[in-house]
Design an enzyme around this catalytic site. Structure first.
Site, PDB file in Angstrom:
ATOM      1  N   GLY A  26      43.718 -80.137 -69.853  1.00 51.20           N
ATOM      2  CA  GLY A  26      43.896 -81.530 -70.224  1.00 51.20           C
ATOM      3  C   GLY A  26      43.057 -81.899 -71.439  1.00 51.20           C
ATOM      4  N   SER A  27      42.581 -83.132 -71.452  1.00 50.61           N
ATOM      5  CA  SER A  27      41.885 -83.644 -72.641  1.00 50.61           C
ATOM      6  C   SER A  27      40.527 -83.018 -72.867  1.00 50.61           C
ATOM      7  CB  SER A  27      41.747 -85.165 -72.546  1.00 50.61           C
ATOM      8  OG  SER A  27      43.019 -85.780 -72.612  1.00 50.61           O
ATOM      9  N   THR A  28      39.989 -82.245 -71.902  1.00 49.75           N
ATOM     10  CA  THR A  28      38.740 -81.534 -72.185  1.00 49.75           C
ATOM     11  C   THR A  28      38.939 -80.549 -73.331  1.00 49.75           C
ATOM     12  OG1 THR A  28      39.223 -79.821 -70.525  1.00 49.75           O
ATOM     13  CG2 THR A  28      37.951 -81.740 -69.793  1.00 49.75           C
ATOM     14  N   PHE A  29      40.198 -80.136 -73.567  1.00 46.83           N
ATOM     15  CA  PHE A  29      40.485 -79.189 -74.644  1.00 46.83           C
ATOM     16  C   PHE A  29      40.439 -79.860 -76.014  1.00 46.83           C
ATOM     17  CE2 PHE A  29      42.859 -74.976 -75.234  1.00 46.83           C
ATOM     18  CZ  PHE A  29      41.834 -74.263 -74.645  1.00 46.83           C
TER      19      PHE A  29
END
Length: 677
Positions: A301-304
């Site tokens: 998800g947005s951690t990437f």
């Protein structure tokens, strides 16, 4: 008769001799008494010296016995150890497999001496009586089965395994002919569930079959020195409790959490839920043995987006003042957009992209970089390969093939969709962005200074990175990324991860879960938070993940990471930081916050033309892709039309042949119908 002078002299001599003899006797007695007094005095001195020596040796300064003075089976007398520096020096002479201890010396796994009971049935006098008497010493023994075994025409049968020394003594006292003992050992895990998936387990022959027991199987069997892990059981317990509480609150089906030293790569804690009692490894369910931290593959998800931003800065693709469009992107039959309640400016700077977690903006950053650069960056950051850790269960990530890595893949991977990574890979990548740019090799083995770090207060902020660490991000860009991560907590989606005095920085990530038959499950999320603390002097990376959390009244119906994973990380940091020698600093808050500050909309330096409206390479590439897609679609449509036309012509031709055949059959003479009799 008259006496002569000689006679009178003799008489005088005879008269004086008794007196002389008594004097000699008295003198001899005096000499004897003097000798006795001297001897007694010597003995008094000796006994006094011995008494003083014994008093000193037993009362004033007790002396431990020398090793050769005590039996080999008696353990050494422990020394004073207030800090627990030698608490892990556990090695029993009767066992051969080494113990496993945590970084503070607490025993996590150890082997205990046991015995196997076997018998020679041909030496039995009365099998029934022997079985009955053995039942008294071993209450769990099946008496009927034992009686049957003792009646077999064999010379060797096992009666019981892994009995304790007390049970061995009780059976030996029975004096049953033909019953013998075979020495052995049994693996025990005193902490139960603590670090169960890390430790793994052993088989009936004490060989490792999972976890570090398997990875270090030869080491544990060949060297009796305890194996010291980097895990801290104190931190492990706290993280376990907080993660279990979050899992229960949000009714998640699974969860995991990791804390890693960003300077050494040491894993301080690794928790995966549900878990099991390590002493019951053989009966644990596959789901509880499943280590979600290294075996589980989840869309990040947005951690990437942290990696997308790091790539853009390090490769010189973008600067913090560049702007990227946040409007939805239509690609094929899919649309890349943000949540409906997000109201962003149509163009966002790099800090805003991270703080607001915009998917289209992140996709445009990746378009500016191109698929080749994106693949190269992820490959060198370790996202294309198995994460190197001392666990055989560590799995390989799920990534698209290079042949299928088109424009749509480039954009979706930019915000963490289309790839699946183990949580430990995310933690490793997060640490590299904040520790000065060094990609570390995660490890479960404690460094030489692990004990001192865990007992002597705050860790050394100036410690060097391991020699095998590779620098992939410059110190200047690492400093920018730390400020951006702090901004995400102070003004972005990670606000609930804040822990006063620890200046947490991090990134939230929410990804829709993929169903068992493919396709995304609506409203079923994997929520995660990856972060660093304290951000002004980074020392630990933390990761929290909840699998399929449910909404609650406190989350106002949301299941995104900012409402569940981020506050869970905050609770953990507040509790474990003091255990790690870190204490909140609120006195210098203004100074520290100023050192970490970065504006949401940085000004463009003179002489630079910022990316933005009218200067966006990503938009040009997207339009080019749209034209190519349209051309390909038109070509496919034309080819399909030609195919349909050809098929129609063939169908008409076949229909004509069928009609001719029917006409031919209509002019043929009728066949006679056979009669019935």
């Amino acid at each position: 008769m008259n006496s002569t002078p000689h006679d009178r002299t003799a008489q005088g001599t005879q008269a004086s001799s008794p007196i002389t003899g008594s004097l000699r006797t008295i003198m001899a007695q005096h000499r004897m008494h003097a000798r006795l007094l001297v001897v007694a005095g010597v003995f008094c001195v000796l006994f006094s010296a011995i008494g003083i020596k014994l008093t000193v040796a037993t009362i004033i300064r007790p002396m431990p016995p020398q090793q050769q003075q005590i039996a080999p089976q008696v353990p050494p007398i422990p020394k004073s150890d207030p800090k627990g520096m030698i608490a892990g020096d556990v090695a029993l002479p009767q066992v051969h497999r080494a113990s496993i201890i945590d970084r503070t010396g607490q025993v996590l796994a150890m082997s205990l001496p046991v015995a196997q009971v076997y018998a020679n049935p041909q030496e039995m006098i009365d099998a029934a009586d022997a079985a009955h008497r053995l039942k008294g010493a071993l209450p769990t023994l099946d008496e009927a089965e034992t009686r049957r075994r003792l009646s077999l025409n064999k010379q060797f049968v096992y009666l019981a395994r892994d009995i304790s020394p007390a049970q061995e003594l009780a059976i030996n006292n029975l004096g049953i002919p033909g019953v013998y003992f075979e020495p052995g050992e049994r693996r025990r895990y005193p902490m139960g569930r603590v670090a169960a998936q890390i430790l793994g387990g052993v088989d009936i022959d004490d060989h490792g079959v999972a976890g570090v027991e398997r990875f270090f199987d030869k080491r544990l069997d060949g060297d009796r020195t305890p194996l010291r892990l980097s895990v801290d059981v104190r931190v492990q317990n706290v993280v376990h409790d907080e993660l279990q509480a979050a899992m229960d609150t949000f009714q998640a089906i699974g969860a995991c959490a990791i804390v890693m030293d960003v300077h050494t790569g040491e894993i301080i804690t690794m928790v995966s839920l549900p878990d099991y009692d390590a002493n019951d490894f053989g009966h644990a369910s596959p789901d509880s043995r499943f280590n979600r931290a290294v075996t589980g593959m989840y869309e990040p998800g947005s951690t990437f987006k942290l990696q997308t931003t790091a790539m853009a800065l390090q490769e010189g693709i973008a600067h913090i003042w560049d702007r990227f469009p946040s409007t939805p992107i239509k690609i094929g039959r899919f649309t890349i957009s943000d949540m409906k309640n997000d109201h962003f400016d149509p163009w966002l700077t790099l800090p805003e992209v991270m703080a607001y977690s915009s998917n289209p903006a992140a996709a445009h950053i990746a378009l500016d970089a191109g698929s080749a650069r994106q693949q190269a960056w992820l490959r060198q950051m370790g996202f294309f390969s198995r994460v190197p850790i001392e666990l055989p269960e560590a799995g390989r990530p799920i990534i698209p093939s290079v042949a299928n890595w088109g424009v749509s893949t480039t954009m979706t991977v930019a915000f963490g969709h289309g790839v699946a990574e183990p949580p430990l890979s995310i933690v490793r990548g997060t640490a590299a962005t904040a520790n000065g740019g060094f990609l570390l090799r995660p490890t479960l083995v404690a460094s030489a200074a692990a004990s001192a770090d865990s007992t002597d207060g705050a860790p050394d902020a100036a410690q060097t990175v391991p020699p095998d660490a590779e620098r992939l991000i410059s110190a200047a860009n690492s400093d920018i990324l730390r400020r951006i991560l702090r901004l995400d907590v102070t003004k972005g989606t990670g606000g609930k991860a804040e822990s006063p005095g620890y200046y947490v920085g991090g990134k939230t990530g929410t990804a829709e879960k993929i169903g068992p038959h493919g396709g995304y499950l609506k409203h079923v999320n994997v929520s995660a938070f990856t972060g660093i603390f304290p951000m002004n002097a980074p020392h630990y990376a933390i990761y929290v993940m909840l699998d399929s959390p449910k909404p609650t009244a406190q989350t106002h119906g949301w299941t995104t990471a900012g409402w569940n994973a981020a506050p869970t990380a905050s609770h953990m940091i507040t509790r474990i930081a003091p255990m790690l020698g870190l204490f909140p600093d609120t006195q210098h808050e203004a100074t520290i916050e100023a050192s970490l500050a970065i504006p949401m909309k940085p000004a463009v330096p003179r002489g630079y033309r910022a990316l933005g409206p009218g200067n966006d390479p990503g938009t040009a590439r997207l339009h080019e892709h749209e034209r190519e897609s349209a051309a390909a679609t038109a070509a496919r449509t034309h080819a399909t039309a030609r195919t349909h036309a050809r098929d129609a012509a063939q169908a008409a031709q076949l229909a004509g042949h069928a009609q001719h055949a029917a006409n031919d059959r209509s002019v043929l003479p009728a066949r006679p119908v056979p009669g019935r009799g």
